[in-house]
Design a protein around this motif. Sequence first.
Motif, PDB file in Angstrom:
ATOM      1  N   SER A   1      45.348  33.301  13.372  1.00  0.00           N
ATOM      2  CA  SER A   1      46.019  33.513  12.292  1.00  0.00           C
ATOM      3  C   SER A   1      47.547  34.083  12.529  1.00  0.00           C
ATOM      4  CB  SER A   1      45.684  34.426  11.313  1.00  0.00           C
ATOM      5  OG  SER A   1      45.470  35.826  11.873  1.00  0.00           O
ATOM      6  N   TYR A   2      47.883  33.905  13.901  1.00  0.00           N
ATOM      7  CA  TYR A   2      49.361  34.583  14.275  1.00  0.00           C
ATOM      8  C   TYR A   2      49.816  33.418  15.523  1.00  0.00           C
ATOM      9  CZ  TYR A   2      46.154  36.255  17.898  1.00  0.00           C
ATOM     10  OH  TYR A   2      45.416  36.273  18.926  1.00  0.00           O
ATOM     11  N   ASP A   3      51.039  33.718  15.589  1.00  0.00           N
ATOM     12  CA  ASP A   3      51.823  32.726  16.638  1.00  0.00           C
ATOM     13  C   ASP A   3      51.728  33.662  17.848  1.00  0.00           C
ATOM     14  OD1 ASP A   3      53.462  31.131  18.437  1.00  0.00           O
ATOM     15  OD2 ASP A   3      54.665  30.859  16.615  1.00  0.00           O
ATOM     16  N   ASN A   4      50.711  33.054  18.836  1.00  0.00           N
ATOM     17  CA  ASN A   4      50.852  34.024  20.022  1.00  0.00           C
ATOM     18  C   ASN A   4      51.975  33.841  21.194  1.00  0.00           C
ATOM     19  OD1 ASN A   4      50.312  31.682  21.728  1.00  0.00           O
ATOM     20  ND2 ASN A   4      48.057  31.826  21.469  1.00  0.00           N
ATOM     21  N   ARG A   5      52.963  32.800  20.683  1.00  0.00           N
ATOM     22  CA  ARG A   5      54.226  32.727  21.420  1.00  0.00           C
ATOM     23  C   ARG A   5      55.143  33.814  20.887  1.00  0.00           C
ATOM     24  NH1 ARG A   5      54.854  26.703  19.340  1.00  0.00           N
ATOM     25  NH2 ARG A   5      54.226  28.040  17.511  1.00  0.00           N
ATOM     26  N   ILE A   6      54.674  34.495  19.867  1.00  0.00           N
ATOM     27  CA  ILE A   6      55.713  35.530  19.407  1.00  0.00           C
ATOM     28  C   ILE A   6      54.766  36.743  19.596  1.00  0.00           C
ATOM     29  CG2 ILE A   6      56.756  36.587  17.181  1.00  0.00           C
ATOM     30  CD1 ILE A   6      57.124  33.911  16.346  1.00  0.00           C
ATOM     31  N   HIS A   7      53.578  36.939  19.420  1.00  0.00           N
ATOM     32  CA  HIS A   7      52.665  38.180  19.509  1.00  0.00           C
ATOM     33  C   HIS A   7      51.506  37.870  20.179  1.00  0.00           C
ATOM     34  CE1 HIS A   7      54.713  40.389  16.346  1.00  0.00           C
ATOM     35  NE2 HIS A   7      54.652  39.194  15.433  1.00  0.00           N
ATOM     36  N   ALA A   8      51.638  38.020  21.410  1.00  0.00           N
ATOM     37  CA  ALA A   8      50.632  37.546  22.313  1.00  0.00           C
ATOM     38  C   ALA A   8      49.709  38.865  22.460  1.00  0.00           C
ATOM     39  CB  ALA A   8      51.171  37.275  23.943  1.00  0.00           C
ATOM     40  N   TYR A   9      48.748  39.101  21.611  1.00  0.00           N
ATOM     41  CA  TYR A   9      47.890  40.364  21.816  1.00  0.00           C
ATOM     42  C   TYR A   9      46.905  40.194  23.240  1.00  0.00           C
ATOM     43  CZ  TYR A   9      49.248  40.774  16.761  1.00  0.00           C
ATOM     44  OH  TYR A   9      49.770  40.944  15.567  1.00  0.00           O
ATOM     45  N   PRO A  10      46.890  41.209  23.851  1.00  0.00           N
ATOM     46  CA  PRO A  10      46.172  41.298  25.222  1.00  0.00           C
ATOM     47  C   PRO A  10      44.809  41.293  24.974  1.00  0.00           C
ATOM     48  CG  PRO A  10      47.367  43.290  24.901  1.00  0.00           C
ATOM     49  CD  PRO A  10      47.631  42.411  23.888  1.00  0.00           C
ATOM     50  N   THR A  11      44.355  41.894  23.624  1.00  0.00           N
ATOM     51  CA  THR A  11      42.867  41.901  23.499  1.00  0.00           C
ATOM     52  C   THR A  11      42.317  41.675  22.143  1.00  0.00           C
ATOM     53  OG1 THR A  11      42.957  44.400  23.013  1.00  0.00           O
ATOM     54  CG2 THR A  11      42.609  43.916  25.417  1.00  0.00           C
ATOM     55  N   ILE A  12      41.235  41.466  21.849  1.00  0.00           N
ATOM     56  CA  ILE A  12      40.580  41.382  20.562  1.00  0.00           C
ATOM     57  C   ILE A  12      40.728  42.524  19.872  1.00  0.00           C
ATOM     58  CG2 ILE A  12      38.172  41.678  21.216  1.00  0.00           C
ATOM     59  CD1 ILE A  12      39.870  39.219  18.393  1.00  0.00           C
ATOM     60  N   THR A  13      40.644  43.536  20.510  1.00  0.00           N
ATOM     61  CA  THR A  13      40.760  44.920  19.809  1.00  0.00           C
ATOM     62  C   THR A  13      42.187  45.111  19.050  1.00  0.00           C
ATOM     63  OG1 THR A  13      39.446  45.927  21.233  1.00  0.00           O
ATOM     64  CG2 THR A  13      40.623  47.453  20.006  1.00  0.00           C
ATOM     65  N   GLU A  14      43.313  44.798  19.612  1.00  0.00           N
ATOM     66  CA  GLU A  14      44.655  44.948  19.051  1.00  0.00           C
ATOM     67  C   GLU A  14      44.846  43.944  18.136  1.00  0.00           C
ATOM     68  OE1 GLU A  14      47.820  45.567  21.948  1.00  0.00           O
ATOM     69  OE2 GLU A  14      46.408  45.811  23.394  1.00  0.00           O
ATOM     70  N   VAL A  15      44.052  42.672  18.219  1.00  0.00           N
ATOM     71  CA  VAL A  15      44.146  41.459  17.119  1.00  0.00           C
ATOM     72  C   VAL A  15      43.613  42.099  15.733  1.00  0.00           C
ATOM     73  CG1 VAL A  15      43.358  39.502  16.099  1.00  0.00           C
ATOM     74  CG2 VAL A  15      44.067  39.448  18.567  1.00  0.00           C
ATOM     75  N   VAL A  16      42.208  42.811  15.889  1.00  0.00           N
ATOM     76  CA  VAL A  16      41.717  43.464  14.738  1.00  0.00           C
ATOM     77  C   VAL A  16      42.543  44.755  14.210  1.00  0.00           C
ATOM     78  CG1 VAL A  16      39.486  44.549  14.108  1.00  0.00           C
ATOM     79  CG2 VAL A  16      39.425  42.756  15.629  1.00  0.00           C
ATOM     80  N   GLY A  17      43.257  45.219  15.121  1.00  0.00           N
ATOM     81  CA  GLY A  17      43.914  46.474  14.938  1.00  0.00           C
ATOM     82  C   GLY A  17      45.084  46.167  13.956  1.00  0.00           C
ATOM     83  N   ASP A  18      45.643  44.828  14.263  1.00  0.00           N
ATOM     84  CA  ASP A  18      47.117  44.667  13.330  1.00  0.00           C
ATOM     85  C   ASP A  18      46.719  43.396  12.369  1.00  0.00           C
ATOM     86  OD1 ASP A  18      49.593  44.722  13.426  1.00  0.00           O
ATOM     87  OD2 ASP A  18      50.128  43.061  14.700  1.00  0.00           O
TER      88      ASP A  18
ATOM     89  N   PHE B   1      38.104  35.005  24.883  1.00  0.00           N
ATOM     90  CA  PHE B   1      39.459  35.594  24.229  1.00  0.00           C
ATOM     91  C   PHE B   1      40.554  35.121  25.323  1.00  0.00           C
ATOM     92  CE2 PHE B   1      42.971  38.335  23.672  1.00  0.00           C
ATOM     93  CZ  PHE B   1      43.072  38.147  22.163  1.00  0.00           C
ATOM     94  N   HIS B   2      41.616  34.421  24.709  1.00  0.00           N
ATOM     95  CA  HIS B   2      42.795  34.101  25.271  1.00  0.00           C
ATOM     96  C   HIS B   2      44.054  34.395  24.735  1.00  0.00           C
ATOM     97  CE1 HIS B   2      40.439  31.317  27.734  1.00  0.00           C
ATOM     98  NE2 HIS B   2      39.851  30.929  26.253  1.00  0.00           N
ATOM     99  N   ALA B   3      44.858  35.421  25.407  1.00  0.00           N
ATOM    100  CA  ALA B   3      46.270  35.809  24.843  1.00  0.00           C
ATOM    101  C   ALA B   3      47.096  34.777  24.350  1.00  0.00           C
ATOM    102  CB  ALA B   3      46.693  36.854  25.751  1.00  0.00           C
ATOM    103  N   VAL B   4      47.230  33.686  25.309  1.00  0.00           N
ATOM    104  CA  VAL B   4      48.364  32.881  25.085  1.00  0.00           C
ATOM    105  C   VAL B   4      47.589  31.248  25.368  1.00  0.00           C
ATOM    106  CG1 VAL B   4      50.352  34.148  25.330  1.00  0.00           C
ATOM    107  CG2 VAL B   4      49.032  32.843  27.426  1.00  0.00           C
ATOM    108  N   GLY B   5      48.232  30.366  25.162  1.00  0.00           N
ATOM    109  CA  GLY B   5      47.606  29.108  25.446  1.00  0.00           C
ATOM    110  C   GLY B   5      48.543  28.277  26.369  1.00  0.00           C
TER     111      GLY B   5
END
Length: 285
Positions: A28-45, A56-60
């Motif tokens: 649901s986010y652009d990982n070129r701008i927000h490259a969350y390092p973990t799923i925990t941080e994705v959920v937290g945001d 889980f992949h931070a970027v492509g």
Amino acid sequence: MVQPVTLFAWAIPAWDSESPVDHTWVTSYDNRIHAYPTITEVVGDHQFFWYCWGSFHAVGGTPVNKSGALGQQAGDLAVAQCLVRPNLDSRTTSLARGTIYHYGVDGVCHQLANQVLYASGGGGSTPLTVHNARGYPLSSFIYGTYGLQQTAWSAKIASCTAQQLVAGPGRPEGLTMARDEPVPEPDEFEKRAVALLAGDPAKLGRLLQLRAEVQQFAARAWPGHGQPSALALNARNQDLIDEAARLLGPDTFRQLFGADPAAKVNLVDSHIALSAGEIPPPKLR
């Protein structure tokens, strides 16, 4: 009530460096701008990551696509969450599998990513798919756009949206709005084949007949109990792809599938298949 969201599709090289295939997933986010390092941080945001039968992949990023971005499109978050549960690993949580219940049997990551992206088809727009991923023409030849569980998929759509869809007879991929006499629409692979082989209707007819046979064969129950091994699934898929190569010839095969007919194709990741509960091949003594 529609919950607007932008859905982003991504790719990285698949597990086998010899195989011309990408793994795909959705966020649901652009990982070129927000490259969350973990799923925990994705959920937290308060963001969402759909595993799509992967890790889980931070970027492509792939050898032919630096960012790995496959496209983005506005969608309905509530529908996407209903179709496939986000932020949960598909290997351990059934709700995160959509109707790709059995990895490599019902479909692979491409089909599950497309199920999430189906939520981007509101307002009459065509849903985004991962058709730009390497290996997608190969996987969609066997598994279709949304996998082989067509009855379950149409029921899932009906339960998550106001649409009532039916599986078209003789064309497992063709889902249309319910009506007295449904006319199945060609899917992405069929449209691609029609565009390429319009000047050779006989070969086109043989290819589409082969594909129908391939999908019917792929949808058959495997003998015994449990998940078949990745080795068995990849061997089966390779045989089916080789048959298409023999029918089309090398040049037309390359144009249609975007791959060399001599390439080794592994659509099924052995590590994912094992974690999904496959029956491992017997050890050699």
